[in-house]
Design a protein around this motif. Structure first.
Motif: not given
Length: 344
Positions: A258-260, A292-300
């Protein structure tokens, strides 16, 4: 990071695991324990859980319960909230609101009725000041969280003990030391005997083995094989490092379509394999999958006193953007968590 001098490049070496891991049928696997494998009560009152959902709605749940999703619809607001019993907090998962006093007063009542002393929300830029004006504290910014737009991480505390951290200065000094003094790491190669695989249901015993080795307690039931199976079906993707076929490290990406965005989480390396930089390879693999899944942001959210994990995210070009005070129970007590964010 690369270096032009081949003499400074770390050479991959096999990890010596003899007598440390063994096969999954060995005594080391059978003896790997978590907080629910003992014969004495834990003191967390998890056998019978009573939750108050509304002034006239209460429920009693038998068994080990970590939390409960609950949706509230009233005039002026709709909010999806997670009763995080294990971590004694109320998490606002999503909301649509025009009546902020009504919603926030309702949530404060629910937290008090359930003896939760923290309420946690990721608010949007358009309305985060509504939370501030009702007593919430800004703990950080999850940059790019909402399809590229920032989320403001705010919390409401109702006890001084939960709102205070005796480790705050030490944690801040560690972050400063990492940011200002970290030397460029030599280019590492994966040890010659280590293979990274995308885990599926057949790998669940290996994942459980790692998590039971590393975590005595954890804020989600990660040592429960049924739980791992269920989250695999809910867009959580695990990667696993194997040394000569034996499990030594794991991590996951919890993807929010939903929020990429994707939370890089559940990072664990058994003691015998630590210091080899394996986690950076696992995180890089998860980032590749997320792109590859078109996710815009990674966080941890990294344990604030773990130099290894925080340094790993810094070296992978994540940006430090805040700290969550006494956010969840790891290793038997509430710990602060550092926010790290990366635009993919």
């Amino acid at each position: 990071m690369k270096t032009d001098n081949p003499e400074t490049q770390a050479k991959p070496a096999a990890i010596r695991m003899e007598g440390v891991v063994g096969s999954l049928g060995s005594e080391s696997f059978k003896q790997a324990t978590d907080e629910w494998s003992g014969i004495e009560p834990t003191g967390k009152n998890m056998g019978i859980v009573q939750l108050t959902l509304d002034k006239s709605v209460k429920t009693t749940v038998i068994g080990t319960v970590y939390g409960l999703d609950f949706e509230i619809e009233e005039d002026g607001y709709q909010v999806n909230v997670f009763f995080d019993y294990y971590n004694r907090r109320l998490k606002i998962l999503d909301y649509d609101c025009s009546n902020y006093p009504g919603m926030l007063q309702r949530l404060a009542w629910l937290a008090s009725a359930n003896s939760f002393d923290k309420i946690f929300v990721k608010a949007r830029a358009k309305d985060f000041q509504q939370f501030l004006s009702h007593g919430y504290m800004n703990e950080g910014v999850l940059r790019y969280y909402f399809n590229g737009e920032d989320a403001y991480v705010l919390s409401r505390f109702s006890s001084l003990k939960r709102a205070s951290s005796s480790d705050l200065i030490r944690e801040s000094e560690m972050i400063e030391n990492i940011i200002y003094n970290s030397k460029p790491a030599p280019e590492r190669k994966l040890p010659s005997d280590v293979k990274i695989v995308h885990a599926d249901e057949k790998h669940i015993p290996q994942l459980v083995f790692i998590y039971r080795q590393v975590f005595e307690t954890y804020p989600s039931p990660l040592t429960n094989p049924d739980y791992i199976k269920s989250v695999m079906k809910r867009n959580t993707h695990f990667v696993l490092a194997l040394s000569n076929g034996e499990p030594i490290a794991a991590a996951s990406a919890d993807v929010n379509d939903k929020h990429s965005n994707a939370e890089m989480t559940d990072c664990a390396t058994i003691r015998a394999a630590q210091g080899q930089g394996i986690m950076q390879f696992l995180l890089a693999e998860l980032e590749t999958m997320a792109r590859k899944m078109n996710v815009k942001t990674a966080y941890s959210l990294a344990r604030s006193l773990s130099p290894g994990m925080n340094k790993s995210f810094f070296r992978l070009k994540y940006e430090y953007s805040g700290r969550l005070i006494n956010n969840c129970d790891i290793f038997g007590e509430f710990e602060d968590l550092n926010i790290w964010v990366k635009r993919l």
